[in-house]
Scaffold this active site. Structure first.
Site, PDB file in Angstrom:
ATOM      1  N   PRO A   1       0.819  -1.015   0.187  1.00 38.25           N
ATOM      2  CA  PRO A   1      -0.545  -0.056   0.257  1.00 38.25           C
ATOM      3  C   PRO A   1       0.635   1.062  -0.054  1.00 38.25           C
ATOM      4  CG  PRO A   1      -0.153  -0.712   2.186  1.00 38.25           C
ATOM      5  CD  PRO A   1       0.427  -1.964   1.393  1.00 38.25           C
ATOM      6  N   ASN A   2       0.732   2.031  -1.051  1.00 35.49           N
ATOM      7  CA  ASN A   2       0.872   3.608  -0.783  1.00 35.49           C
ATOM      8  C   ASN A   2       2.249   3.571  -1.719  1.00 35.49           C
ATOM      9  OD1 ASN A   2      -1.375   4.939   0.730  1.00 35.49           O
ATOM     10  ND2 ASN A   2      -0.644   3.270   2.142  1.00 35.49           N
TER      11      ASN A   2
ATOM     12  N   ARG B   1       5.126  11.423  -1.996  1.00 34.68           N
ATOM     13  CA  ARG B   1       4.442  10.683  -0.707  1.00 34.68           C
ATOM     14  C   ARG B   1       5.768  11.105  -0.142  1.00 34.68           C
ATOM     15  NH1 ARG B   1       5.233   4.601   1.255  1.00 34.68           N
ATOM     16  NH2 ARG B   1       3.855   5.235   3.271  1.00 34.68           N
TER      17      ARG B   1
ATOM     18  N   TYR C   1      10.912   8.879   1.348  1.00 31.88           N
ATOM     19  CA  TYR C   1      11.318   8.082   0.630  1.00 31.88           C
ATOM     20  C   TYR C   1      12.162   8.326  -0.690  1.00 31.88           C
ATOM     21  CZ  TYR C   1       7.907   5.485   3.707  1.00 31.88           C
ATOM     22  OH  TYR C   1       7.796   4.997   4.920  1.00 31.88           O
TER      23      TYR C   1
ATOM     24  N   ASN D   1       8.110  -5.883  -0.657  1.00 27.62           N
ATOM     25  CA  ASN D   1       8.105  -5.036  -0.155  1.00 27.62           C
ATOM     26  C   ASN D   1       6.342  -4.748   0.029  1.00 27.62           C
ATOM     27  OD1 ASN D   1       7.666  -2.575   1.225  1.00 27.62           O
ATOM     28  ND2 ASN D   1       8.876  -0.755  -0.048  1.00 27.62           N
TER      29      ASN D   1
ATOM     30  N   ALA E   1       3.206  -1.232   4.666  1.00 29.24           N
ATOM     31  CA  ALA E   1       2.791  -1.064   5.997  1.00 29.24           C
ATOM     32  C   ALA E   1       2.028  -2.578   6.441  1.00 29.24           C
ATOM     33  CB  ALA E   1       0.954   0.342   6.360  1.00 29.24           C
TER      34      ALA E   1
ATOM     35  N   GLU F   1      12.349  -9.770   1.934  1.00 29.73           N
ATOM     36  CA  GLU F   1      11.556  -8.036   2.455  1.00 29.73           C
ATOM     37  C   GLU F   1      12.475  -7.229   2.387  1.00 29.73           C
ATOM     38  OE1 GLU F   1      10.904  -8.827   6.375  1.00 29.73           O
ATOM     39  OE2 GLU F   1      10.748  -6.228   6.227  1.00 29.73           O
TER      40      GLU F   1
ATOM     41  N   HIS G   1      12.974  -2.734   1.485  1.00 32.37           N
ATOM     42  CA  HIS G   1      12.307  -1.534   2.235  1.00 32.37           C
ATOM     43  C   HIS G   1      12.971  -0.551   1.687  1.00 32.37           C
ATOM     44  CE1 HIS G   1       8.945  -3.460   5.346  1.00 32.37           C
ATOM     45  NE2 HIS G   1      10.107  -3.869   5.812  1.00 32.37           N
TER      46      HIS G   1
ATOM     47  N   ARG H   1      13.425   4.349  12.815  1.00 32.03           N
ATOM     48  CA  ARG H   1      12.362   5.214  12.485  1.00 32.03           C
ATOM     49  C   ARG H   1      11.387   4.557  13.572  1.00 32.03           C
ATOM     50  NH1 ARG H   1       9.401   5.051   6.895  1.00 32.03           N
ATOM     51  NH2 ARG H   1       8.157   6.060   7.867  1.00 32.03           N
TER      52      ARG H   1
HETATM   53  C1  DQA Z   1       8.389   0.534   3.749  1.00 31.48           C
HETATM   54  C2  DQA Z   1       8.352   1.069   4.883  1.00 31.48           C
HETATM   55  C3  DQA Z   1       6.784   1.017   5.896  1.00 31.48           C
HETATM   56  O1  DQA Z   1       7.639   1.318   7.402  1.00 31.48           O
HETATM   57  C4  DQA Z   1       5.683   1.932   5.358  1.00 31.48           C
HETATM   58  O2  DQA Z   1       5.218   1.767   5.822  1.00 31.48           O
HETATM   59  C5  DQA Z   1       5.806   2.279   4.562  1.00 31.48           C
HETATM   60  C6  DQA Z   1       7.473   1.732   3.082  1.00 31.48           C
HETATM   61  C7  DQA Z   1       9.528   1.664   2.814  1.00 31.48           C
HETATM   62  O3  DQA Z   1       9.860   1.183   2.167  1.00 31.48           O
HETATM   63  O4  DQA Z   1      10.388   2.018   3.809  1.00 31.48           O
HETATM   64  O5  DQA Z   1       5.003   2.020   2.796  1.00 31.48           O
HETATM   65  O6  DQA Z   1       7.886  -0.472   3.686  1.00 31.48           O
END
Ligand code: DQA
Length: 148
Positions: A9-10, A17, A22, A73, A76, A97, A99, A106
């Site tokens: 998501p997002n 964003r 990011y 990825n 959230a 995994e 990110h 964080r």
């Molecule tokens: C994320 C880190 C997550 O905590 C966050 O909710 C994201 C992006 C990252 O790529 O740094 O949406 O996965």
């Protein structure tokens, strides 16, 4: 070899964003860099994004027999989703995994990953380069499986 990149998501909003966290790179930019590196490495990739947890679960399940490695990825959902964790454990496709940000540097709620225990490893904190590192690790995951 085929690698499935899944984005949660997002991540469709990357570029606009929270750029201080990011960066300004869009998901499409990341995809094209991953595709270029994958071509150099001679591996096939599929690159997808969904805001829906169930869609991500479906894609993980469908990866079995169709992909050698998943690069995930989960955004959230990393911190909340037992369903994604169970899907990864159920299908047994090696999963990395990834990110963009360093989740361990964080907020407290981001420092816990529910999927980490069922993944081969975690790459976190290298911005868009995290995806390239995951791609390179994927090739090694396959090699180490072959050599096991
Ligand atoms: C994320 C880190 C997550 O905590 C966050 O909710 C994201 C992006 C990252 O790529 O740094 O949406 O996965």
């Amino acid at each position: 070899m085929k690698i499935l990149f899944l984005n949660g998501p997002n991540l469709n909003l990357l570029g606009e964003r929270e750029p201080d966290v990011y960066g300004r790179t869009t998901l499409a930019d990341i995809e094209s860099k991953v595709r270029k590196r994958a071509k150099d490495l001679g591996v096939g990739i599929d690159f997808r994004q969904s805001n829906l947890e169930g869609q991500l679960v479906d894609w993980i399940q469908e990866a079995k027999g169709n992909f050698d490695v998943i690069v995930l990825n989960a955004a959230a959902y990393t911190h909340t989703s037992i369903a994604l964790r169970d899907a990864i454990a159920a299908v047994g496709v090696p999963t990395i995994e990834v990110h963009l940000s360093n989740i361990h540097a964080r907020e407290k709620f981001r420092q816990k990953s529910l999927i980490a225990p069922v993944c081969c490893g975690q790459i976190s904190g290298f911005g868009q380069k995290s995806y390239i590192l995951a791609l390179e690790a994927s090739v090694d995951v396959k090699v180490s499986k072959k050599n096991a």
